[in-house]
Scaffold this motif. Structure first.
Motif, short mmCIF file in Angstrom:
data_model
loop_
_atom_site.label_atom_id
_atom_site.label_comp_id
_atom_site.label_asym_id
_atom_site.label_seq_id
_atom_site.Cartn_x
_atom_site.Cartn_y
_atom_site.Cartn_z
N TYR A 307 0.79 -1.23 0.00
CA TYR A 307 0.00 0.00 0.00
C TYR A 307 0.82 1.29 0.00
CZ TYR A 307 -3.90 -3.11 0.90
OH TYR A 307 -4.83 -4.12 0.79
N GLY A 308 2.13 1.19 -0.07
CA GLY A 308 2.95 2.38 -0.20
C GLY A 308 2.73 3.39 0.89
N ASP A 309 2.29 4.59 0.50
CA ASP A 309 2.12 5.68 1.47
C ASP A 309 0.71 5.75 2.05
OD1 ASP A 309 0.73 6.51 -0.75
OD2 ASP A 309 1.55 8.55 -0.76
N LYS A 310 -0.10 4.71 1.85
CA LYS A 310 -1.49 4.75 2.30
C LYS A 310 -1.73 3.91 3.57
CE LYS A 310 -3.17 7.21 -1.14
NZ LYS A 310 -1.94 7.41 -1.92
N VAL A 311 -0.67 3.75 4.39
CA VAL A 311 -0.78 2.98 5.63
C VAL A 311 -0.59 3.91 6.82
CG1 VAL A 311 0.12 1.04 6.99
CG2 VAL A 311 0.14 0.93 4.48
N LEU A 312 -1.41 3.72 7.84
CA LEU A 312 -1.20 4.36 9.14
C LEU A 312 -0.86 3.25 10.12
CD1 LEU A 312 -1.21 6.62 11.20
CD2 LEU A 312 -3.72 6.49 11.28
N ALA A 313 0.34 3.27 10.66
CA ALA A 313 0.80 2.24 11.59
C ALA A 313 0.89 2.83 13.00
CB ALA A 313 2.15 1.69 11.16
N VAL A 314 0.50 2.04 13.98
CA VAL A 314 0.54 2.47 15.38
C VAL A 314 1.27 1.39 16.19
CG1 VAL A 314 -0.79 3.19 17.40
CG2 VAL A 314 -1.67 3.66 15.09
N VAL A 315 2.25 1.80 16.98
CA VAL A 315 2.99 0.87 17.84
C VAL A 315 2.64 1.18 19.29
CG1 VAL A 315 5.25 0.02 18.54
CG2 VAL A 315 4.83 0.61 16.14
N LEU A 316 2.06 0.19 19.95
CA LEU A 316 1.63 0.34 21.33
C LEU A 316 2.60 -0.36 22.28
CD1 LEU A 316 -2.22 -0.34 20.89
CD2 LEU A 316 -1.04 1.87 20.88
N THR A 317 2.28 -0.32 23.55
CA THR A 317 3.09 -0.87 24.64
C THR A 317 3.64 -2.27 24.35
OG1 THR A 317 2.98 -1.56 26.97
CG2 THR A 317 0.95 -1.65 25.72
N GLY A 318 4.84 -2.53 24.81
CA GLY A 318 5.44 -3.85 24.63
C GLY A 318 6.95 -3.79 24.81
N MET A 319 7.54 -4.90 25.26
CA MET A 319 9.00 -4.91 25.42
C MET A 319 9.66 -5.34 24.12
SD MET A 319 9.66 -8.13 27.96
CE MET A 319 8.81 -9.70 27.77
N GLY A 320 10.92 -4.96 23.98
CA GLY A 320 11.65 -5.28 22.77
C GLY A 320 11.53 -4.19 21.72
N ALA A 321 11.82 -4.54 20.50
CA ALA A 321 11.83 -3.56 19.41
C ALA A 321 11.09 -4.05 18.18
CB ALA A 321 13.27 -3.19 19.04
N ASP A 322 10.24 -5.08 18.32
CA ASP A 322 9.48 -5.56 17.16
C ASP A 322 8.62 -4.43 16.62
OD1 ASP A 322 8.44 -7.27 15.26
OD2 ASP A 322 6.89 -8.07 16.59
N GLY A 323 8.64 -4.25 15.32
CA GLY A 323 7.90 -3.16 14.68
C GLY A 323 8.79 -2.06 14.16
N ARG A 324 10.00 -1.95 14.73
CA ARG A 324 10.88 -0.84 14.31
C ARG A 324 11.30 -0.96 12.86
NH1 ARG A 324 16.09 -0.77 17.67
NH2 ARG A 324 16.38 -2.69 16.46
N GLU A 325 11.75 -2.16 12.44
CA GLU A 325 12.23 -2.30 11.06
C GLU A 325 11.07 -2.25 10.06
OE1 GLU A 325 15.38 -1.90 10.58
OE2 GLU A 325 15.41 -1.79 12.77
#
Length: 378
Positions: A307-325
């Motif tokens: 979807y290129g630039d048509k995504v809104l991503a939200v990162v909520l509470t949690g340990m570690g760094a999953d989601g960063r890359e």
């Protein structure tokens, strides 16, 4: 200073084994044990532990009732032990609603077969939740907010339904200020025709997702994918719970499901979820080489490609760094990434990784995220 732990379980074997595992860590001190919920409350008041490990099914008083009393009288981070069954999942979710921070599967076979792995996981959990932001008297109710006039409640979520009532929160412990580069504006986000809302979370996520999703109207225009670190036996029960609480529909994702507005698909535990440009969900076997199954990075990465630039991503509470890359790929595609702020996180790990990598377009308190999603998408 050693983390002081109170071990609560009606099984003498399990109390001894958990105490032995924890005591083998020089930075953990087992200060007491209890055989039922009433004893747990008394011991919590007397010993003032930093962490409590809690069983659910006990005589005299069950674990959930004990957690509610402890959160009201001496707020303490609680780690629940749970069976890997649908009923065990339901009970564990009730315990998290009552104020428990996290949970571990209660599996006697694992303790006997792989004691070192169990020791590492249990001690890591205890140290992590000892540093959590959850020394407070429970959580505010997650009952849905009033819907806009243009968004009548669907048949599966009657207007009179509500979430379990929980005590009002006390003031959280002070937390460090956000880094200077973290955007913290409370201004309404710019509206955009997003084709996908993707939310990733871990420790503290079940309650956080309830808080966010119950604020969305039934006519929320963007399809939603949810990635919550959770065992395979738990995600179906969690999706059913969210579906009852929310105006939008929620289900555990299956291979071939179609993304559509007003529907949130929860990644099944033990597997990986990807999306493609045709709006189709792909469920893949969980790769044992990956720490997280499901993995936020994998879903975010597939969304950036689809979807290129048509995504809104939200990162909520949690340990570690999953989601960063995965967030990095989304940013490179021109999409937006939001992070939960430190003060409202149970564990400020995953959102911190986003902020420190300069990937956050906005940083919002948990209670504000749902409102901002509506402003950005509806």
């Amino acid at each position: 200073m050693a983390v002081k732990v109170l071990v609560v379980d009606d099984s003498g074997f399990f109390r001894r084994r958990v105490s032995e595992i924890l005591s083998a860590d020089s930075n953990i001190q087992v200060v007491g044990t209890a055989t039922n919920g009433r004893e747990a409350i008394d011991q919590a008041l007397a010993l003032k532990p930093d962490v409590i490990t809690m069983d659910y099914e006990m005589p005299m008083m069950d674990g959930i009732t004990a957690v509610r009393h402890i959160m009201q009288r001496c707020p303490t981070p609680v780690l629940m032990f749970s069976s890997l069954t649908h009923e065990g999942a339901r009970v564990t979710l009730d315990a998290l609603d009552a104020g428990a921070v996290d949970f571990l599967p209660k599996n006697f076979e694992d303790i006997s077969r792989n004691p070192e792995k169990v020791k590492q996981l249990l001690c890591e959990k205890v140290h992590t939740i000892a540093r959590s932001n959850r020394r407070y008297s429970g959580l505010p109710s997650v009952a849905p907010a009033p819907a806009p006039a243009a968004a009548p409640a669907p048949a599966h979520a009657p207007a009179t339904s509500s979430a379990p009532t929980r005590p009002a929160p006390a003031t959280p412990r002070p937390t460090a200020a956000a880094p200077a580069h973290a955007p913290t504006s409370s201004a309404a986000p710019k509206r955009k025709p997003y084709k996908l809302l993707a939310i990733g979370t871990s420790t503290g996520g079940p309650v956080a997702l309830q808080r966010v999703l119950t604020q969305l109207p039934a006519n929320f225009p963007a399809p939603i994918v949810l990635i919550q670190h959770m065992p395979a036996a738990f995600t179906k029960a969690f999706a059913e719970r969210l579906d009852k609480l929310c105006r939008i529909s929620v289900k555990e994702a299956e291979d071939g499901d179609q993304l559509r507005p007003g529907l949130a698909l929860l990644a099944p535990g033990g597997k990986q979820m990807m999306v493609d440009g045709r709006g189709t969900v792909k469920i893949l076997p969980g790769d044992e080489r990956l720490n997280y199954r499901p993995c936020v990075d994998i879903t975010f990465g597939s969304a950036s490609k689809a979807y290129g630039d048509k995504v809104l991503a939200v990162v909520l509470t949690g340990m570690g760094a999953d989601g960063r890359e995965g967030a990095r790929l989304l940013k490179q595609s021109g999409s937006q990434v939001w992070a939960q702020d430190e003060a409202s996180c149970v564990i400020y790990g995953m959102p911190m990784a986003i902020v420190k990598a300069n990937l956050a377009d906005a940083v919002y308190s948990l209670d504000d995220i749902g409102r901002h999603l509506v402003e950005a998408c509806v």
